[in-house]
Design a protein around this motif. Structure first.
Motif, short mmCIF file in Angstrom:
data_model
loop_
_atom_site.label_atom_id
_atom_site.label_comp_id
_atom_site.label_asym_id
_atom_site.label_seq_id
_atom_site.Cartn_x
_atom_site.Cartn_y
_atom_site.Cartn_z
N PHE A 28 0.83 -1.20 0.00
CA PHE A 28 0.00 0.00 0.00
C PHE A 28 0.87 1.26 0.00
CE2 PHE A 28 -2.58 3.32 1.90
CZ PHE A 28 -3.75 3.20 1.17
N PRO A 29 0.56 2.28 -0.85
CA PRO A 29 -0.68 2.50 -1.60
C PRO A 29 -0.78 1.73 -2.92
CG PRO A 29 0.79 4.32 -2.00
CD PRO A 29 1.48 3.42 -1.00
N ARG A 30 0.28 1.00 -3.28
CA ARG A 30 0.18 0.14 -4.46
C ARG A 30 -0.58 -1.13 -4.10
NH1 ARG A 30 5.65 -1.45 -5.73
NH2 ARG A 30 5.95 -1.16 -3.49
N GLY A 31 -0.84 -1.96 -5.09
CA GLY A 31 -1.51 -3.23 -4.84
C GLY A 31 -2.81 -3.34 -5.62
N VAL A 32 -3.38 -4.53 -5.60
CA VAL A 32 -4.65 -4.77 -6.28
C VAL A 32 -5.79 -4.66 -5.28
CG1 VAL A 32 -3.56 -6.29 -7.98
CG2 VAL A 32 -4.59 -7.29 -5.93
N ASP A 33 -6.98 -4.38 -5.79
CA ASP A 33 -8.21 -4.44 -5.00
C ASP A 33 -8.99 -5.64 -5.48
OD1 ASP A 33 -7.76 -2.00 -3.55
OD2 ASP A 33 -8.37 -0.89 -5.33
N LEU A 34 -9.78 -6.25 -4.57
CA LEU A 34 -10.55 -7.44 -4.93
C LEU A 34 -12.02 -7.23 -4.65
CD1 LEU A 34 -7.67 -8.72 -3.44
CD2 LEU A 34 -8.59 -10.62 -4.75
N LEU A 35 -12.84 -7.64 -5.60
CA LEU A 35 -14.29 -7.70 -5.44
C LEU A 35 -14.70 -9.16 -5.56
CD1 LEU A 35 -15.34 -4.77 -7.80
CD2 LEU A 35 -15.32 -4.72 -5.30
N PHE A 36 -15.60 -9.60 -4.69
CA PHE A 36 -16.13 -10.96 -4.74
C PHE A 36 -17.63 -10.87 -5.00
CE2 PHE A 36 -12.46 -10.97 -1.94
CZ PHE A 36 -11.69 -11.97 -2.51
N VAL A 37 -18.10 -11.59 -6.01
CA VAL A 37 -19.52 -11.56 -6.33
C VAL A 37 -20.08 -12.96 -6.30
CG1 VAL A 37 -19.37 -9.44 -7.70
CG2 VAL A 37 -19.05 -11.64 -8.83
N ALA A 38 -21.31 -13.04 -5.83
CA ALA A 38 -22.08 -14.28 -5.84
C ALA A 38 -23.53 -13.88 -6.02
CB ALA A 38 -21.87 -15.08 -4.56
N ALA A 39 -24.40 -14.84 -6.10
CA ALA A 39 -25.81 -14.54 -6.35
C ALA A 39 -26.32 -13.51 -5.35
CB ALA A 39 -26.64 -15.82 -6.27
N GLY A 40 -26.70 -12.35 -5.86
CA GLY A 40 -27.35 -11.33 -5.04
C GLY A 40 -26.46 -10.44 -4.22
N GLY A 41 -25.13 -10.58 -4.32
CA GLY A 41 -24.31 -9.75 -3.45
C GLY A 41 -22.89 -9.54 -3.93
N VAL A 42 -22.21 -8.57 -3.28
CA VAL A 42 -20.82 -8.26 -3.55
C VAL A 42 -20.14 -7.91 -2.24
CG1 VAL A 42 -21.41 -5.83 -4.09
CG2 VAL A 42 -19.23 -6.78 -4.88
N ALA A 43 -18.90 -8.35 -2.09
CA ALA A 43 -18.06 -8.00 -0.95
C ALA A 43 -16.70 -7.60 -1.50
CB ALA A 43 -17.94 -9.18 0.02
N ALA A 44 -15.92 -6.89 -0.71
CA ALA A 44 -14.66 -6.37 -1.22
C ALA A 44 -13.53 -6.52 -0.22
CB ALA A 44 -14.81 -4.90 -1.61
N LEU A 45 -12.33 -6.59 -0.77
CA LEU A 45 -11.10 -6.56 0.02
C LEU A 45 -10.15 -5.58 -0.66
CD1 LEU A 45 -9.35 -7.65 2.33
CD2 LEU A 45 -8.56 -9.44 0.77
N PRO A 46 -10.23 -4.30 -0.29
CA PRO A 46 -9.31 -3.32 -0.88
C PRO A 46 -7.90 -3.49 -0.33
CG PRO A 46 -10.76 -2.26 0.71
CD PRO A 46 -11.20 -3.69 0.61
N ARG A 47 -6.95 -2.95 -1.05
CA ARG A 47 -5.54 -3.08 -0.66
C ARG A 47 -5.24 -2.41 0.68
NH1 ARG A 47 -3.68 0.65 -5.62
NH2 ARG A 47 -5.74 -0.01 -6.31
N SER A 48 -6.08 -1.47 1.10
CA SER A 48 -5.87 -0.76 2.38
C SER A 48 -6.22 -1.61 3.59
CB SER A 48 -6.72 0.52 2.40
OG SER A 48 -8.09 0.21 2.22
N THR A 49 -6.84 -2.75 3.38
CA THR A 49 -7.29 -3.61 4.48
C THR A 49 -6.20 -4.59 4.86
OG1 THR A 49 -9.57 -3.46 3.71
CG2 THR A 49 -9.04 -5.29 5.17
N SER A 50 -5.95 -4.69 6.16
CA SER A 50 -4.95 -5.64 6.66
C SER A 50 -5.66 -6.91 7.13
CB SER A 50 -4.13 -5.04 7.81
OG SER A 50 -4.97 -4.76 8.92
N LEU A 51 -4.89 -7.98 7.19
CA LEU A 51 -5.39 -9.28 7.65
C LEU A 51 -4.60 -9.67 8.89
CD1 LEU A 51 -6.14 -9.15 4.52
CD2 LEU A 51 -6.14 -11.63 4.61
N PRO A 52 -5.06 -9.26 10.07
CA PRO A 52 -4.30 -9.57 11.28
C PRO A 52 -4.21 -11.08 11.50
CG PRO A 52 -6.03 -7.93 11.70
CD PRO A 52 -6.28 -8.50 10.35
N GLU A 53 -3.07 -11.51 12.02
CA GLU A 53 -2.91 -12.91 12.40
C GLU A 53 -3.70 -13.12 13.67
OE1 GLU A 53 -1.24 -15.11 10.69
OE2 GLU A 53 0.22 -14.01 9.48
N VAL A 54 -4.46 -14.22 13.74
CA VAL A 54 -5.26 -14.51 14.95
C VAL A 54 -4.81 -15.80 15.57
CG1 VAL A 54 -7.27 -13.21 14.23
CG2 VAL A 54 -7.05 -15.59 13.53
#
Length: 198
Positions: free
Chosen positions: A172-198
């Motif tokens: 970030f600020p470089r990187g790809v953005d992701l959109l996920f689509v399925a029947a009736g909906g869309v969700a997103a994972l922009p490059r600004s979002t982190s994935l904390p280890e749990v």
């Protein structure tokens, strides 16, 4: 196919605006599912949701890349060119939008354009058709647009998806953005979002 080419948005302006708003809302609130209603009937394996996002976002200046299942069906490219005016490119790094019908076989993110520090918008948005936006192994999300923590539970995803998404966020600020689509909906994972280890 020629008779089917006209089967785009019933109301091109209103339908395109509705899809655009759903996509923008999803990007603004990573991990949330936004309604995405469409009556499109594009040639398989292009789903109606993939088609709707392409028709709303792509144009003659925004090239499209198709994954192997989509590229194998000439009617898919013909449909997309007819309705968007977009060029279909063979090189993923040249695409503004990549349409992915087989998300389980999602190519490595580094194959796509990630933009530059000066022009981070010159990157590829990956639009991925998934079987469902819920029910998959949850991936924790944090960052802008998220109060506390959120989770992404789309399915299917490649086994190395979380590692790729973490590496993408580090660019970030470089990187790809992701959109996920399925029947009736869309969700997103922009490059600004982190994935904390749990």
């Amino acid at each position: 196919m020629a008779a089917d080419l006209a089967l785009g948005f019933a109301d091109p302006v209103a339908d395109s605006q509705s899809v655009f708003r759903a996509v923008m809302d999803a990007l603004a609130r990573p991990g949330t599912i936004r309604p995405l209603a469409t009556a499109l009937r594009p040639p398989a394996p292009l789903t109606s949701e993939l088609a709707a996002v392409a028709l709303a976002l792509a144009d003659h200046e925004a090239a499209l890349w198709l994954d192997a299942p989509l590229a194998a069906v000439p009617d898919v490219a013909e449909f997309l060119r007819f309705h968007t005016g977009a060029t279909i490119v063979a090189e993923p790094e040249r695409a503004a939008f990549a349409l992915i019908a087989d998300t389980a076989a999602l190519p490595p993110f580094e194959r796509f354009a990630i933009g530059t520090d000066a022009f981070p918008d010159r990157s590829t948005t990956l639009v991925c058709a998934v079987a469902a936006l819920t029910g998959g192994p949850p991936i924790a999300l944090a960052g802008p647009g998220i109060k506390g923590r959120a989770a992404l539970a789309v399915r299917p995803l490649p086994a190395d998806f979380a590692a790729q998404a973490r590496a993408n966020h580090r660019l970030f600020p470089r990187g790809v953005d992701l959109l996920f689509v399925a029947a009736g909906g869309v969700a997103a994972l922009p490059r600004s979002t982190s994935l904390p280890e749990v």
